[in-house]
Design an enzyme around this catalytic site. Structure first.
Site, PDB file in Angstrom:
ATOM      1  CE  LYS A 111      14.021  -5.565 102.975  1.00 46.62           C
ATOM      2  NZ  LYS A 111      14.275  -4.110 102.871  1.00 46.62           N
ATOM      3  CD  GLU A 123      20.953  -3.153  99.639  1.00 42.05           C
ATOM      4  OE1 GLU A 123      21.316  -3.212  98.449  1.00 42.05           O
ATOM      5  OE2 GLU A 123      19.783  -2.877  99.975  1.00 42.05           O
ATOM      6  CB  SER A 180       7.697  -6.227 107.351  1.00 45.48           C
ATOM      7  OG  SER A 180       8.525  -6.386 108.492  1.00 45.48           O
TER       8      SER A 180
END
Lengths: 273, 422
Positions: free
Chosen positions: B97, B119, B386
């Site tokens: 991210k 969010e 990830s």
């Protein structure tokens, strides 16, 4: 504003009222709140008490333009089992009052129903058209074709952040009126209506709109009177949902709604242009 | 592609549409901000001061390039195929991210806004945004479904430590989709000062293309690294798909390598047949949610269906439009992985390789086990790991019954395994 080939019942009504020297009161209520029959009764009562144009909202799971009051009401309507197809029968019963009935809907329920099928069924039910809070003219090609084919109003929104080009595009694409969002934000009662609203209404007219109605944040008679000085219609939503939400006694809710509507209608009639 | 025609690159899509998917289904009030973001991003991405600053942050703050790790003991359970992990779990803040967030934070500063909102589902994007906000002196508000604040309490604390305000969202299903609704309401209201740092490749244009551009470094690095290690391209690139940002990030560099299969693994929850899942492309139909037309879990009225997954980061009923397009042209395949399959793969990687993956990423690992058995011993699979699983230790402990009975009490029934042998 697009008028060719189609007469808009909403526009005709707004022009009649303009000739009488006043703005219209446009009242929003959600379909299915507190229940289906109750929502139809409330909408008819609201017309009887002084609403000129009805905005009937289809409950949707993800209402991003709505504040807490309307969010709670539509959540309850969905929990009670309200279906999209219920809107057509409701429109028919509410339109029988003589008031134009516009349906306010987020776009996905229409996409899922089928854009042309929805337009066809709304038209057959006597509905005036759609207000589409998350459909901008840029994405509306299919709806523009369907609304032309079925002679429905299409009300697009403009916001204080809209560029002059976008005001012109929304004005050109709209039929019925252009919805002027008074402030940046979601639906809900506010102590003041944005000072930008009057300027935006004027700019929208300059951009080609004949008829403009102002909404978001209008809840009191004095605010309605203020907006009625410069707009063709005053749109009120959360303040009409509140009396229905504040009681579990449906008849008492409708009585309280009538009082709120009568007060707002009196505010508009007192407005000096 | 007909004979004699030149194969067009699939990697050039800039939106607003990817085939019939994408667009901008948003309130008019947001159009000006989206236009501003788009215009500024188009300028920034060709401006060396922006791209060099972003690369410097990647090197000196995030820890890029992230390494690749071959995992032979794990792969022994996949029919003998070779499996290589792209280690986005080793990035600062613990997932991919941060790649996106640093780019959008630089963009926020460039536009001159002083506040960011975001969010978050699992909390990884919220943590990354809170981190960038601390680094860039931006005010920060994170919207997180109340249900997720319970599941990921540790990440709530991390965001608050970093100075962010965390708002638990109590509407709708109280998960990621409702957090996005609330963030959009905030943005409509405060757009003059606020930039919405969107966390995935969904949402209105320009987010799908912009977030994709900021994440595609994953695949660009990995493609080179796998070539160096093995002398060839992988047969399969595997990633988990919620909104789809880590998947598009690793897929993109391989889009024009037509011999490389791209496999996205969606959250199958209790099983697609139960209706309790988040397998959007597998089981959804096209519709409009959060500003874009894409596959969507919806009922026959177009109401969004609540998704279910053990993984908060995949618990989303929508998916990015570029994935819907890649599925529609059959360039990428999407398959569901159940909670149980994901958790089995989660434990297997812990035990065999000493790596605790995020439960999201464990869906890709489970998919790799499945595809490895299909490929056989000659197969070569690149998996995007990830994120790391520190945030998921409590969920895993509960799933595997690793806690004392006292501390295990009070958990909701559906989180507790029904058999004792998990």
């Amino acid at each position: 504003m697009s008028t060719t080939g189609t007469t808009s019942a909403t526009a005709s009504r707004l022009r009649e009222l303009r000739a009488e020297g006043r703005a219209a009161l446009v009242g929003y209520l959600p379909l299915g709140f507190p229940d289906l029959a109750g929502s139809i009764e409330a909408a008819r009562a609201m017309v009887d008490a002084g609403v000129d144009v009805v905005e009937l909202g289809i409950p949707y799971s993800d209402p991003v333009m709505d504040g807490p009051q309307i969010q709670r009401a539509v959540e309850q309507a969905l929990a009670a089992g309200t279906r999209v197809r219920d809107v057509f029968g409701a429109v028919e019963q509410i339109a029988a009052t003589g008031a134009p009935v516009l349906v306010m809907t987020y776009w996905n329920p229409v996409v899922r129903y089928g854009v042309d099928a929805f337009a066809r069924d709304l038209s057959a039910a006597g509905g005036a058209g759609l207000i589409t809070p998350d459909l901008i003219p840029d994405e509306a090609a299919e709806w523009i074709v369907a609304s032309d084919a079925h002679e429905l109003d299409r009300v697009f929104l403009v916001a204080p952040s809209s560029s002059p080009e976008r005001l012109a595009a929304a004005s050109a694409a709209s039929r019925g009126f252009v919805y002027v969002a008074s402030t940046m934000g979601v639906t809900g009662e506010r102590s003041t209506v944005g000072s930008q609203a009057e300027r935006l209404a004027r700019d929208t007219r300059s951009a080609g709109a004949d008829l403009v109605c102002v909404g978001l944040g209008v809840s009191r008679a004095d605010q309605a009177a203020e907006v009625a000085r410069y707009a063709d219609g005053v749109i009120v939503g959360s303040a009409l949902v509140r009396p229905l939400a504040e009681t579990t006694d449906a008849a008492a809710g409708v009585r309280a709604l009538r009082t709120v509507v009568a007060d707002l209608a009196a505010g508009i009639r007192s407005s000096i242009r | 592609m007909g004979p004699g025609s030149i194969a067009a690159s699939l990697a050039t899509g800039q939106g607003p549409y990817f085939g019939e998917f994408g667009g901008r289904f948003v309130p008019e009030a947001l159009v000006a901000a989206l236009d501003e973001l788009d215009t500024e991003y188009q300028k920034a991405k060709v401006d060396p001061t922006f791209t060099e600053e972003l690369m410097r942050l990647h090197r000196t703050y995030t820890g890029r390039p992230s390494i690749i790790t071959e995992v032979p003991k794990f792969a022994a359970h996949a029919g003998g195929a070779r499996i290589i992990l792209k280690r986005e779990d080793l990035n600062h803040t613990g997932s991919h991210k941060i790649n996106n967030v640093l780019g959008q934070a630089l963009l926020t500063r460039r536009i001159g806004k002083t506040r960011v909102i975001a969010e978050t589902g699992a909390g990884q994007h919220g943590v990354a945004t809170a981190t960038a906000a601390a680094l860039f002196d931006l005010d920060c508000t994170i919207y997180m479904g109340e249900e997720d604040t319970r599941r990921q309490a540790l990440n709530v604390a991390r965001m608050r430590l970093l100075g962010a305000e965390v708002v638990p969202v109590k509407t709708g299903s109280r998960t990621l989709k409702d957090a996005i609704n609330e963030a959009l309401r905030d943005w409509v209201t405060n757009v003059e000062t606020t930039n919405y740092v969107f966390g995935t490749v969904a949402g209105p244009h320009p987010f799908p293309a912009m977030v994709r551009d900021l994440q595609k470094i994953i695949g660009e690095e990995a493609r080179q690294q796998v070539l160096e290690l093995t002398g060839r391209l992988p047969d399969v690139v595997a990633a988990c798909v919620g909104g789809g940002s880590n998947a598009i990030g690793i897929f993109h560099a391989f889009l024009d390598d037509r011999g490389v299969r791209l496999l996205g693994f969606e959250a199958g929850g209790d099983g697609v047949e139960t209706g309790r899942h988040a397998a959007t492309i597998t089981a959804g139909v096209p519709g409009v949610l959060h500003g874009a037309r894409s596959f969507l879990l919806q009922d026959e009225d177009g109401q969004t269906i609540e998704s279910h997954s053990i993984s908060a980061g995949l618990d989303y009923p929508g998916v990015g439009p570029e994935h819907s397009w890649l599925a529609s042209i059959h360039r990428a395949e999407y398959r569901p992985v159940t909670d149980t399959q994901a958790m089995d793969a989660f434990r297997l990687l812990c035990r065999t390789e000493g790596i605790i993956p995020a439960i999201e990423s464990a869906h890709a690992l489970a998919g790799a086990l499945e595809i490895g058995r299909e490929l056989g011993p000659e197969g070569l699979i690149l998996v995007n790991l990830s994120g790391r699983g520190d945030k998921d230790v409590e969920t895993a402990a509960r799933w595997f019954g690793l806690l004392d009975e006292d501390s295990a009490s009070g958990y909701s029934a559906h989180d507790v395994p029904e058999e004792g042998d998990r």
